[in-house]
Design an enzyme around this catalytic site. Sequence first.
Site, PDB file in Angstrom:
ATOM      1  N   LYS A  52       0.851  -1.206   0.000  1.00 13.18           N
ATOM      2  CA  LYS A  52       0.000   0.000   0.000  1.00 13.18           C
ATOM      3  C   LYS A  52       0.881   1.249   0.000  1.00 13.18           C
ATOM      4  O   LYS A  52       1.738   1.409   0.863  1.00 13.18           O
ATOM      5  CB  LYS A  52      -0.895   0.007   1.239  1.00 13.18           C
ATOM      6  CG  LYS A  52      -1.742   1.266   1.363  1.00 13.18           C
ATOM      7  CD  LYS A  52      -2.773   1.138   2.467  1.00 13.18           C
ATOM      8  CE  LYS A  52      -2.301   1.624   3.810  1.00 13.18           C
ATOM      9  NZ  LYS A  52      -2.215   3.065   3.964  1.00 13.18           N
ATOM     10  N   ASP A  69      -3.485   4.258  -2.012  1.00 11.73           N
ATOM     11  CA  ASP A  69      -4.408   4.720  -0.965  1.00 11.73           C
ATOM     12  C   ASP A  69      -4.422   6.247  -0.928  1.00 11.73           C
ATOM     13  O   ASP A  69      -3.851   6.863  -0.034  1.00 11.73           O
ATOM     14  CB  ASP A  69      -3.927   4.123   0.373  1.00 11.73           C
ATOM     15  CG  ASP A  69      -4.805   4.511   1.553  1.00 11.73           C
ATOM     16  OD1 ASP A  69      -5.954   4.934   1.328  1.00 11.73           O
ATOM     17  OD2 ASP A  69      -4.331   4.381   2.699  1.00 11.73           O
ATOM     18  N   LYS A  91      -7.454   8.032  -1.351  1.00 11.93           N
ATOM     19  CA  LYS A  91      -8.777   8.453  -0.858  1.00 11.93           C
ATOM     20  C   LYS A  91      -9.300   9.677  -1.603  1.00 11.93           C
ATOM     21  O   LYS A  91      -9.511  10.743  -1.016  1.00 11.93           O
ATOM     22  CB  LYS A  91      -8.714   8.742   0.654  1.00 11.93           C
ATOM     23  CG  LYS A  91      -8.274   7.572   1.506  1.00 11.93           C
ATOM     24  CD  LYS A  91      -8.321   7.919   2.995  1.00 11.93           C
ATOM     25  CE  LYS A  91      -7.914   6.786   3.891  1.00 11.93           C
ATOM     26  NZ  LYS A  91      -6.495   6.416   3.837  1.00 11.93           N
ATOM     27  N   ASP A 112     -13.677  14.545  -4.536  1.00 11.18           N
ATOM     28  CA  ASP A 112     -13.741  15.788  -5.307  1.00 11.18           C
ATOM     29  C   ASP A 112     -14.999  15.723  -6.158  1.00 11.18           C
ATOM     30  O   ASP A 112     -15.812  14.803  -5.976  1.00 11.18           O
ATOM     31  CB  ASP A 112     -12.456  15.885  -6.169  1.00 11.18           C
ATOM     32  CG  ASP A 112     -12.045  17.330  -6.443  1.00 11.18           C
ATOM     33  OD1 ASP A 112     -12.928  18.132  -6.817  1.00 11.18           O
ATOM     34  OD2 ASP A 112     -10.850  17.652  -6.295  1.00 11.18           O
ATOM     35  N   PRO A 163     -17.379  14.749  -9.276  1.00 11.44           N
ATOM     36  CA  PRO A 163     -17.354  13.467  -9.990  1.00 11.44           C
ATOM     37  C   PRO A 163     -16.378  13.420 -11.155  1.00 11.44           C
ATOM     38  O   PRO A 163     -15.622  12.443 -11.306  1.00 11.44           O
ATOM     39  CB  PRO A 163     -18.804  13.306 -10.462  1.00 11.44           C
ATOM     40  CG  PRO A 163     -19.602  14.049  -9.446  1.00 11.44           C
ATOM     41  CD  PRO A 163     -18.761  15.219  -9.039  1.00 11.44           C
ATOM     42  N   THR A 211     -11.847   6.186  10.640  1.00 13.38           N
ATOM     43  CA  THR A 211     -11.898   5.594  11.984  1.00 13.38           C
ATOM     44  C   THR A 211     -11.247   6.498  13.023  1.00 13.38           C
ATOM     45  O   THR A 211     -11.356   6.243  14.217  1.00 13.38           O
ATOM     46  CB  THR A 211     -11.243   4.204  12.022  1.00 13.38           C
ATOM     47  OG1 THR A 211      -9.972   4.303  11.402  1.00 13.38           O
ATOM     48  CG2 THR A 211     -12.081   3.166  11.329  1.00 13.38           C
ATOM     49  N   ARG A 217       3.333  -1.935  10.705  1.00 17.14           N
ATOM     50  CA  ARG A 217       4.483  -2.146  11.586  1.00 17.14           C
ATOM     51  C   ARG A 217       4.794  -3.588  11.976  1.00 17.14           C
ATOM     52  O   ARG A 217       5.987  -3.932  12.067  1.00 17.14           O
ATOM     53  CB  ARG A 217       4.330  -1.247  12.822  1.00 17.14           C
ATOM     54  CG  ARG A 217       4.567   0.204  12.474  1.00 17.14           C
ATOM     55  CD  ARG A 217       3.968   1.150  13.467  1.00 17.14           C
ATOM     56  NE  ARG A 217       2.501   1.134  13.411  1.00 17.14           N
ATOM     57  CZ  ARG A 217       1.717   1.876  14.183  1.00 17.14           C
ATOM     58  NH1 ARG A 217       2.260   2.687  15.076  1.00 17.14           N
ATOM     59  NH2 ARG A 217       0.406   1.820  14.053  1.00 17.14           N
TER      60      ARG A 217
HETATM   61  O1  C5P Z   1       1.343  -0.150  11.285  1.00 17.74           O
HETATM   62  P1  C5P Z   1      -0.121  -0.475  11.183  1.00 17.74           P
HETATM   63  O2  C5P Z   1      -0.404  -1.932  10.955  1.00 17.74           O
HETATM   64  O3  C5P Z   1      -0.922   0.118  12.313  1.00 17.74           O
HETATM   65  O4  C5P Z   1      -0.567   0.274   9.833  1.00 17.74           O
HETATM   66  C1  C5P Z   1      -1.893   0.269   9.405  1.00 17.74           C
HETATM   67  C2  C5P Z   1      -2.036   1.039   8.122  1.00 17.74           C
HETATM   68  O5  C5P Z   1      -3.429   1.170   7.843  1.00 17.74           O
HETATM   69  C3  C5P Z   1      -1.476   2.463   8.156  1.00 17.74           C
HETATM   70  O6  C5P Z   1      -1.040   2.793   6.818  1.00 17.74           O
HETATM   71  C4  C5P Z   1      -2.679   3.297   8.538  1.00 17.74           C
HETATM   72  O7  C5P Z   1      -2.596   4.612   8.071  1.00 17.74           O
HETATM   73  C5  C5P Z   1      -3.796   2.539   7.801  1.00 17.74           C
HETATM   74  N1  C5P Z   1      -5.121   2.738   8.355  1.00 17.74           N
HETATM   75  C6  C5P Z   1      -5.444   2.463   9.679  1.00 17.74           C
HETATM   76  N2  C5P Z   1      -6.713   2.670  10.135  1.00 17.74           N
HETATM   77  C7  C5P Z   1      -7.638   3.124   9.296  1.00 17.74           C
HETATM   78  C8  C5P Z   1      -7.358   3.390   7.958  1.00 17.74           C
HETATM   79  C9  C5P Z   1      -6.053   3.176   7.521  1.00 17.74           C
HETATM   80  O8  C5P Z   1      -4.594   2.030  10.448  1.00 17.74           O
HETATM   81  N3  C5P Z   1      -8.845   3.269   9.728  1.00 17.74           N
END
Ligand code: C5P
Length: 234
Positions: free
Chosen positions: A36, A63, A65, A68, A70, A122, A213
């Site tokens: 991603k 990613d 997102k 804007d 259509p 979220t 991570r």
């Molecule tokens: O390191 P980690 O596993 O927490 O990374 C999760 C990835 O998913 C990051 O790129 C974070 O920005 C993304 N993400 C998230 N929660 C969301 C949407 C995207 O953790 N609701």
Amino acid sequence: MPATHDPKIIVALDFPSDREALDLATRLDPKQCRLKVGKEMFTRYGPTLVERLQTQGFEIFLDLKFHDIPNTVAGACRSAAELGVWMVNVHCLGGRKMMSEAANALSKVSRRPMLIGVTILTSMGEEDIAEVGVEGPIAQRVLQLARLAQDSGLDGVVCSPLEIEPVRANLGADFALVTPGIRPAGGSADDQKRIMTPGKAIATGATYLVIGRPITQAPDPLQALAAITAEIPA
Ligand code: C5P
């Protein structure tokens, strides 16, 4: 471990420099995961980074997102398709016309990326959505937006582990659920609050897991990826 044709894991490349992202990519296996690329890296390194990762054999979730008018979002999705990415996303709050035009634009390209919607970020709580004029509860809005996304021709939505069950139950087996907040059993939660293990998330109905991570910071990322994959029921 057998190579899977449709790996469930999308590794989030959250790095300050392209060097680290490309180094990590050389230590991973494109048969076992996708990658991603988000706003931070894309804004700095642009399509070149995506192309370099694709040259290394990886399919990319871009990613960005999009949100804007259509016509602009449809054009942005077309550009992403021309770049050759595997998945692209838009904000569902852009509405039916925006999502439909994006889906329609992608229906005309030869290699069509999956088109995914972001429902409610979220990072937002009930008070945050109230402040921007969106009525709660969040869970209901998420379902409403996911339905609208499906109706508008999108292939799925991003959702947190807590939302997998209700969205899957209401939107059927073919709608893709892309889920971050995944932590292997016994691993550190980092700053994620609502977490689920890879096995439970897939068993609950997630289609793809976005994991950063636990893989990117592991001493041996390929081994970490293999251990996480082994947690997922075949
Ligand atoms: O390191 P980690 O596993 O927490 O990374 C999760 C990835 O998913 C990051 O790129 C974070 O920005 C993304 N993400 C998230 N929660 C969301 C949407 C995207 O953790 N609701």
